[in-house]
Motif scaffolding. Structure first.
Motif, mmCIF file in Angstrom:
data_model
loop_
_atom_site.group_PDB
_atom_site.id
_atom_site.type_symbol
_atom_site.label_atom_id
_atom_site.label_comp_id
_atom_site.label_asym_id
_atom_site.label_seq_id
_atom_site.Cartn_x
_atom_site.Cartn_y
_atom_site.Cartn_z
ATOM 1 N N GLY A 181 0.805 -1.217 0.000
ATOM 2 C CA GLY A 181 0.000 0.000 0.000
ATOM 3 C C GLY A 181 0.836 1.264 0.000
ATOM 4 N N SER A 182 2.078 1.158 0.506
ATOM 5 C CA SER A 182 2.966 2.327 0.526
ATOM 6 C C SER A 182 3.990 2.277 -0.605
ATOM 7 C CB SER A 182 3.688 2.420 1.877
ATOM 8 O OG SER A 182 4.585 1.339 2.036
ATOM 9 N N LYS A 183 3.780 1.347 -1.545
ATOM 10 C CA LYS A 183 4.636 1.175 -2.721
ATOM 11 C C LYS A 183 6.049 0.719 -2.359
ATOM 12 C CE LYS A 183 2.026 4.355 -5.644
ATOM 13 N NZ LYS A 183 2.074 5.518 -6.568
ATOM 14 N N ALA A 184 6.157 0.036 -1.220
ATOM 15 C CA ALA A 184 7.421 -0.601 -0.864
ATOM 16 C C ALA A 184 7.496 -1.963 -1.552
ATOM 17 C CB ALA A 184 7.522 -0.767 0.646
ATOM 18 N N SER A 185 8.678 -2.543 -1.564
ATOM 19 C CA SER A 185 8.864 -3.878 -2.137
ATOM 20 C C SER A 185 9.010 -4.899 -1.014
ATOM 21 C CB SER A 185 10.110 -3.917 -3.028
ATOM 22 O OG SER A 185 9.878 -3.269 -4.247
ATOM 23 N N PRO A 186 8.008 -5.782 -0.813
ATOM 24 C CA PRO A 186 8.094 -6.797 0.236
ATOM 25 C C PRO A 186 9.058 -7.918 -0.163
ATOM 26 C CG PRO A 186 5.808 -6.401 -0.459
ATOM 27 C CD PRO A 186 6.699 -5.812 -1.496
ATOM 28 N N VAL A 187 9.858 -8.352 0.796
ATOM 29 C CA VAL A 187 10.863 -9.396 0.584
ATOM 30 C C VAL A 187 10.800 -10.367 1.755
ATOM 31 C CG1 VAL A 187 13.351 -9.870 0.465
ATOM 32 C CG2 VAL A 187 12.407 -7.846 -0.700
ATOM 33 N N LEU A 188 10.749 -11.663 1.471
ATOM 34 C CA LEU A 188 10.798 -12.638 2.558
ATOM 35 C C LEU A 188 12.232 -12.735 3.053
ATOM 36 C CD1 LEU A 188 9.511 -14.820 4.343
ATOM 37 C CD2 LEU A 188 9.994 -16.475 2.522
ATOM 38 N N ALA A 189 12.435 -12.425 4.333
ATOM 39 C CA ALA A 189 13.777 -12.441 4.924
ATOM 40 C C ALA A 189 14.188 -13.857 5.310
ATOM 41 C CB ALA A 189 13.814 -11.535 6.159
ATOM 42 N N HIS A 190 15.482 -14.143 5.148
ATOM 43 C CA HIS A 190 16.157 -15.385 5.585
ATOM 44 C C HIS A 190 15.214 -16.598 5.680
ATOM 45 C CE1 HIS A 190 14.593 -13.806 9.387
ATOM 46 N NE2 HIS A 190 15.481 -12.834 9.372
ATOM 47 N N PRO A 191 14.712 -17.099 4.546
ATOM 48 C CA PRO A 191 13.700 -18.170 4.568
ATOM 49 C C PRO A 191 14.113 -19.428 5.323
ATOM 50 C CG PRO A 191 13.867 -17.220 2.374
ATOM 51 C CD PRO A 191 14.996 -16.645 3.171
ATOM 52 N N TYR A 192 15.386 -19.770 5.322
ATOM 53 C CA TYR A 192 15.783 -21.027 5.956
ATOM 54 C C TYR A 192 15.908 -20.924 7.468
ATOM 55 C CZ TYR A 192 16.446 -23.341 1.480
ATOM 56 O OH TYR A 192 16.233 -23.914 0.253
ATOM 57 N N TYR A 219 20.695 -14.187 -0.294
ATOM 58 C CA TYR A 219 22.025 -14.137 0.314
ATOM 59 C C TYR A 219 21.905 -13.548 1.720
ATOM 60 C CZ TYR A 219 22.898 -14.508 -4.665
ATOM 61 O OH TYR A 219 22.865 -14.913 -5.982
ATOM 62 N N HIS A 220 22.340 -14.333 2.719
ATOM 63 C CA HIS A 220 22.188 -13.927 4.121
ATOM 64 C C HIS A 220 23.271 -14.596 4.941
ATOM 65 C CE1 HIS A 220 20.386 -14.060 8.228
ATOM 66 N NE2 HIS A 220 19.934 -12.878 7.893
ATOM 67 N N SER A 221 23.618 -13.984 6.058
ATOM 68 C CA SER A 221 24.697 -14.504 6.904
ATOM 69 C C SER A 221 24.453 -15.930 7.383
ATOM 70 C CB SER A 221 24.894 -13.585 8.117
ATOM 71 O OG SER A 221 25.423 -12.339 7.718
ATOM 72 N N SER A 222 23.195 -16.336 7.479
ATOM 73 C CA SER A 222 22.887 -17.673 7.989
ATOM 74 C C SER A 222 22.876 -18.733 6.894
ATOM 75 C CB SER A 222 21.530 -17.664 8.702
ATOM 76 O OG SER A 222 20.486 -17.347 7.787
ATOM 77 N N ASN A 223 23.018 -18.328 5.631
ATOM 78 C CA ASN A 223 22.966 -19.287 4.519
ATOM 79 C C ASN A 223 24.356 -19.796 4.157
ATOM 80 O OD1 ASN A 223 20.259 -18.724 4.348
ATOM 81 N ND2 ASN A 223 20.375 -17.628 2.409
ATOM 82 N N LEU A 265 30.178 -13.273 2.773
ATOM 83 C CA LEU A 265 29.055 -12.636 2.089
ATOM 84 C C LEU A 265 29.527 -11.388 1.355
ATOM 85 C CD1 LEU A 265 25.846 -12.902 1.996
ATOM 86 C CD2 LEU A 265 25.855 -11.057 3.674
ATOM 87 N N ARG A 266 29.346 -11.346 0.035
ATOM 88 C CA ARG A 266 29.681 -10.168 -0.765
ATOM 89 C C ARG A 266 28.592 -10.009 -1.816
ATOM 90 N NH1 ARG A 266 32.900 -6.640 1.170
ATOM 91 N NH2 ARG A 266 34.275 -6.237 -0.596
ATOM 92 N N ILE A 267 27.832 -8.932 -1.728
ATOM 93 C CA ILE A 267 26.678 -8.726 -2.596
ATOM 94 C C ILE A 267 26.977 -7.550 -3.520
ATOM 95 C CG2 ILE A 267 24.198 -8.261 -2.674
ATOM 96 C CD1 ILE A 267 24.306 -9.275 0.362
ATOM 97 N N THR A 268 27.020 -7.798 -4.818
ATOM 98 C CA THR A 268 27.400 -6.742 -5.741
ATOM 99 C C THR A 268 26.234 -5.789 -5.983
ATOM 100 O OG1 THR A 268 26.712 -7.699 -7.866
ATOM 101 C CG2 THR A 268 28.786 -8.495 -6.914
ATOM 102 N N SER A 269 26.595 -4.587 -6.409
ATOM 103 C CA SER A 269 25.583 -3.572 -6.705
ATOM 104 C C SER A 269 24.752 -3.929 -7.923
ATOM 105 C CB SER A 269 26.253 -2.211 -6.912
ATOM 106 O OG SER A 269 27.177 -2.268 -7.986
ATOM 107 N N LEU A 270 25.190 -4.933 -8.703
ATOM 108 C CA LEU A 270 24.399 -5.380 -9.851
ATOM 109 C C LEU A 270 23.051 -5.921 -9.394
ATOM 110 C CD1 LEU A 270 27.183 -7.214 -11.941
ATOM 111 C CD2 LEU A 270 26.246 -4.905 -12.289
ATOM 112 N N LEU A 271 23.040 -6.520 -8.205
ATOM 113 C CA LEU A 271 21.785 -7.021 -7.660
ATOM 114 C C LEU A 271 20.805 -5.872 -7.411
ATOM 115 C CD1 LEU A 271 21.377 -9.779 -5.022
ATOM 116 C CD2 LEU A 271 20.351 -7.567 -4.556
ATOM 117 N N LEU A 272 21.314 -4.760 -6.911
ATOM 118 C CA LEU A 272 20.461 -3.594 -6.669
ATOM 119 C C LEU A 272 19.956 -3.014 -7.983
ATOM 120 C CD1 LEU A 272 19.169 -1.646 -4.685
ATOM 121 C CD2 LEU A 272 21.299 -0.329 -4.674
#
Length: 284
Positions: A181-192, A219-223, A265-272
């Motif tokens: 409703g606020s035009k945010a993007s919902p993301v399921l966090a750390h599914p495992y 990609y998450h610290s627990s994965n 963990l190294r997440i490139t800006s290409l993902l963004l």
């Protein structure tokens, strides 16, 4: 190559660094973007954005909402929330009040068990913060009831235990509604982290996708690498963009560093870039 971190906490919830300090640390680590995703609050976002002014880093306003799915607590990140949206601000405040109510019940139970703990002590040390189990764990450690934060969680703060009753139930449907409703993007966090198993994890992703889920925290610290690989395939299967973040909390999770998690963990800006493209395709 530039790197990012899309899951970071400050002392607006259960991190130990102020939003300004988190931004400074992210810049020091050379990150080009970070998302401030405090638990059930957006109160730290203005300070983070102000601290980043003129610095080579993009601050993505976010939140991490706790809700209950089939009796288990899950977390949904909101990326690109609008802190100026009055309806969203009101919804976030309602989430805070639900936490406050549960915290009061928890402290009463500790006191009934003869333990010298008060909510006032925590509030005095953490003015303006959304109080979480991590704050209570730290007080338990300071008072000598446990030796480590981990012991506090295992002995006293496990969900549904005698000292940690469930919060008033926030449904995934409600969390998704206030985010979309606020035009945010919902993301399921750390599914495992929910230990549902592959089949039920996919069922959860399928259900949330039907409610408007945009992304999956691949990609998450627990994965480990294998888990991230499976989540990447799951994201592709359901048309979700992959996200990633350290889940940095400062001294409350001392083994997790901003931008690099527990080391690998190294997440490139290409993902963004892909996330921004996906939002544009949705007209956001």
């Amino acid at each position: 190559m530039k790197f990012i971190d899309l899951h970071v906490h400050s002392n607006a919830s259960d991190g130990t660094y102020t939003p300004s300090q988190v931004v400074a640390l992210a810049v020091e680590k050379g990150l080009s973007a970070m998302a401030l995703t405090d638990h059930d609050t957006i109160s730290g976002i203005p300070e983070a954005q102000a601290a980043a002014a003129g610095l080579p880093i993009e601050i993505i306003p976010g939140i991490e909402i706790s809700c209950v799915y089939q009796g288990k607590e899950i977390h949904i990140l909101g990326l690109y929330v609008n802190p100026d949206d009055q309806e969203f601000r009101a919804a976030a405040e309602s989430l805070r009040l639900i936490r406050d109510k549960r915290n009061e019940t928890m402290m009463l139970r500790f006191q009934e068990a003869g333990m010298d703990l008060t909510l006032e002590e925590i509030l005095e040390k953490n003015p303006g913060a959304v109080i979480t189990r991590a704050h209570i764990a730290r007080l338990l450690m300071e008072k000598g009831y446990v030796k480590t934060m981990d012991q506090a969680f295992r002995k006293y703060l496990n969900y549904g235990g005698p000292y940690c009753p469930p919060k008033e139930e926030i449904t995934p449907e409600y969390a998704m509604k206030i985010l979309t409703g606020s035009k945010a993007s919902p993301v399921l966090a750390h599914p495992y982290q929910y230990r549902l198993g592959d089949q039920k994890t996919e069922e959860l992703v399928c259900h949330l996708t039907s409610l408007g889920l945009h992304g999956l925290e691949v990609y998450h610290s627990s994965n480990n690498q294998h888990e991230s690989g499976k989540l990447k395939k799951l994201a592709l299967q359901y048309g979700l963009f992959p996200t990633g973040g350290s889940d940095f909390h400062g001294d409350n999770k001392p083994d997790i560093s901003i931008g690099s998690g527990r080391g690998g963990l190294r997440i490139t800006s290409l993902l963004l870039d892909d996330i921004k493209n996906a939002r544009r395709e949705k007209g956001l």
